[in-house]
Write a protein that holds these residues in place. Structure first.
Motif, PDB file in Angstrom:
ATOM      1  N   ASP A 131       9.768  -2.177   3.029  1.00  0.00           N
ATOM      2  CA  ASP A 131      10.287  -3.478   3.653  1.00  0.00           C
ATOM      3  C   ASP A 131       8.313  -4.613   3.205  1.00  0.00           C
ATOM      4  OD1 ASP A 131      12.904  -2.754   5.102  1.00  0.00           O
ATOM      5  OD2 ASP A 131      11.674  -2.464   6.594  1.00  0.00           O
ATOM      6  N   ARG A 132       8.705  -5.825   3.314  1.00  0.00           N
ATOM      7  CA  ARG A 132       8.154  -6.104   2.260  1.00  0.00           C
ATOM      8  C   ARG A 132       7.073  -6.530   4.255  1.00  0.00           C
ATOM      9  NH1 ARG A 132      10.827 -12.060   1.625  1.00  0.00           N
ATOM     10  NH2 ARG A 132      12.160 -12.077   3.542  1.00  0.00           N
ATOM     11  N   ALA A 133       6.360  -6.717   3.954  1.00  0.00           N
ATOM     12  CA  ALA A 133       4.614  -6.642   5.314  1.00  0.00           C
ATOM     13  C   ALA A 133       3.241  -7.039   4.737  1.00  0.00           C
ATOM     14  CB  ALA A 133       5.115  -5.090   5.815  1.00  0.00           C
ATOM     15  N   VAL A 134       2.600  -6.924   6.170  1.00  0.00           N
ATOM     16  CA  VAL A 134       1.465  -7.520   5.402  1.00  0.00           C
ATOM     17  C   VAL A 134       0.833  -5.770   6.211  1.00  0.00           C
ATOM     18  CG1 VAL A 134      -1.067  -8.567   5.902  1.00  0.00           C
ATOM     19  CG2 VAL A 134       1.981  -9.513   5.169  1.00  0.00           C
ATOM     20  N   GLU A 135      -0.088  -5.192   5.527  1.00  0.00           N
ATOM     21  CA  GLU A 135      -0.207  -4.117   6.146  1.00  0.00           C
ATOM     22  C   GLU A 135      -1.057  -4.119   6.340  1.00  0.00           C
ATOM     23  OE1 GLU A 135       2.208  -0.592   5.903  1.00  0.00           O
ATOM     24  OE2 GLU A 135       3.874  -1.223   6.081  1.00  0.00           O
ATOM     25  N   ARG A 136      -1.997  -3.029   7.481  1.00  0.00           N
ATOM     26  CA  ARG A 136      -3.808  -2.446   6.793  1.00  0.00           C
ATOM     27  C   ARG A 136      -4.264  -1.427   6.714  1.00  0.00           C
ATOM     28  NH1 ARG A 136      -3.192  -6.889   8.389  1.00  0.00           N
ATOM     29  NH2 ARG A 136      -3.545  -8.747   9.728  1.00  0.00           N
ATOM     30  N   LEU A 137      -4.696  -1.397   5.479  1.00  0.00           N
ATOM     31  CA  LEU A 137      -5.551   0.361   5.084  1.00  0.00           C
ATOM     32  C   LEU A 137      -7.114   0.215   5.670  1.00  0.00           C
ATOM     33  CD1 LEU A 137      -4.978  -1.102   1.117  1.00  0.00           C
ATOM     34  CD2 LEU A 137      -4.080   0.546   2.115  1.00  0.00           C
ATOM     35  N   GLU A 138      -7.435   1.547   6.052  1.00  0.00           N
ATOM     36  CA  GLU A 138      -7.928   1.144   6.253  1.00  0.00           C
ATOM     37  C   GLU A 138      -9.417   2.259   5.047  1.00  0.00           C
ATOM     38  OE1 GLU A 138      -8.561   4.970   9.214  1.00  0.00           O
ATOM     39  OE2 GLU A 138      -6.936   3.000  10.692  1.00  0.00           O
ATOM     40  N   VAL A 139      -9.593   1.906   4.444  1.00  0.00           N
ATOM     41  CA  VAL A 139     -10.636   1.423   3.071  1.00  0.00           C
ATOM     42  C   VAL A 139     -11.971   0.347   3.084  1.00  0.00           C
ATOM     43  CG1 VAL A 139      -8.921  -0.128   2.019  1.00  0.00           C
ATOM     44  CG2 VAL A 139     -10.290   1.662   0.442  1.00  0.00           C
ATOM     45  N   SER A 140     -13.019   1.561   2.522  1.00  0.00           N
ATOM     46  CA  SER A 140     -13.953   0.551   2.613  1.00  0.00           C
ATOM     47  C   SER A 140     -13.693   0.001   1.216  1.00  0.00           C
ATOM     48  CB  SER A 140     -15.635   1.700   2.294  1.00  0.00           C
ATOM     49  OG  SER A 140     -16.847   1.063   2.347  1.00  0.00           O
ATOM     50  N   GLN A 141     -14.586  -1.211   0.745  1.00  0.00           N
ATOM     51  CA  GLN A 141     -14.419  -1.805  -0.614  1.00  0.00           C
ATOM     52  C   GLN A 141     -16.691  -1.521  -0.790  1.00  0.00           C
ATOM     53  OE1 GLN A 141     -11.940  -3.709  -1.447  1.00  0.00           O
ATOM     54  NE2 GLN A 141     -11.230  -3.211   0.814  1.00  0.00           N
ATOM     55  N   PHE A 142     -16.829  -0.772  -0.387  1.00  0.00           N
ATOM     56  CA  PHE A 142     -18.088  -0.015  -0.766  1.00  0.00           C
ATOM     57  C   PHE A 142     -17.743   1.170  -1.417  1.00  0.00           C
ATOM     58  CE2 PHE A 142     -19.089  -3.422   2.801  1.00  0.00           C
ATOM     59  CZ  PHE A 142     -19.454  -4.267   1.668  1.00  0.00           C
ATOM     60  N   GLU A 143     -16.657   2.226  -0.733  1.00  0.00           N
ATOM     61  CA  GLU A 143     -16.135   3.084  -1.214  1.00  0.00           C
ATOM     62  C   GLU A 143     -15.299   3.433  -2.683  1.00  0.00           C
ATOM     63  OE1 GLU A 143     -15.703   5.846   1.773  1.00  0.00           O
ATOM     64  OE2 GLU A 143     -17.437   5.172   3.036  1.00  0.00           O
ATOM     65  N   SER A 144     -15.493   2.698  -4.020  1.00  0.00           N
ATOM     66  CA  SER A 144     -14.989   2.853  -4.787  1.00  0.00           C
ATOM     67  C   SER A 144     -14.358   4.522  -5.094  1.00  0.00           C
ATOM     68  CB  SER A 144     -14.197   2.736  -6.471  1.00  0.00           C
ATOM     69  OG  SER A 144     -15.846   2.870  -6.579  1.00  0.00           O
TER      70      SER A 144
END
Length: 163
Positions: free
Chosen positions: A39-52
């Motif tokens: 479905d459409r949603a806003v979900e949260r990723l567990e990801v760091s913007q400092f670990e590409s």
């Protein structure tokens, strides 16, 4: 040939878009900053913007500490094709452990279209979720054309017979 690449993690999206630009592929590849799901949603990723280029999860991983979070828009493949005029794919590659079943469910109408010829994905065939994915693809008219088993999962190529 036109390619649509979907990447929900901003840090990985930046690398994807930069790679397309530096290799002059940005006129042939549409990189979309979003995730696929049911479905459409806003979900949260567990990801760091400092670990590409690291793996991430919408659900979190039991063996990893919380590194960072990023909100991501999630749409179904059906919505992308029907409402956003993204061309119906001929070939689909999905690398989204933990989200595979939702992605396939959100592509139910798209997968019925004859333009879709093959899918390549990793499935834990013995799990309940893996069995549901196999059933959804069978109902959509696909058969397993190639299997490479490793550990508890398999890389599978599903093809539409006669395509």
């Amino acid at each position: 040939t036109r390619v649509v690449a979907i990447e929900p993690a901003a840090v990985n999206y930046f690398l994807l878009a930069a790679n397309c630009e530096v290799n002059r592929l940005d006129t042939r590849i549409d990189a979309l900053l979003l995730g696929l799901g049911k479905d459409r949603a806003v979900e949260r990723l567990e990801v760091s913007q400092f670990e590409s280029a690291q793996s991430f999860s919408f659900r979190g991983k039991a063996d990893q500490q919380h590194r960072g979070r990023q909100a991501a828009i999630v749409l179904s493949a059906d919505r992308l094709v029907e409402e956003y005029a993204v061309p119906c794919p001929n070939y689909i590659k999905i690398d989204a452990p933990g989200s595979l079943e939702a992605i396939i469910a959100g592509a139910s109408r798209t997968l019925q279209r004859p333009e879709v010829r093959e899918l390549h994905l990793e499935v834990r065939e013995q799990s309940k979720g893996g069995q549901r994915v196999m059933e959804m693809l069978t109902r959509a008219g696909f058969v397993v054309a190639n299997r490479h088993s490793h550990g508890g999962s398999a890389d599978l190529t599903f093809a539409r017979p006669g395509a």
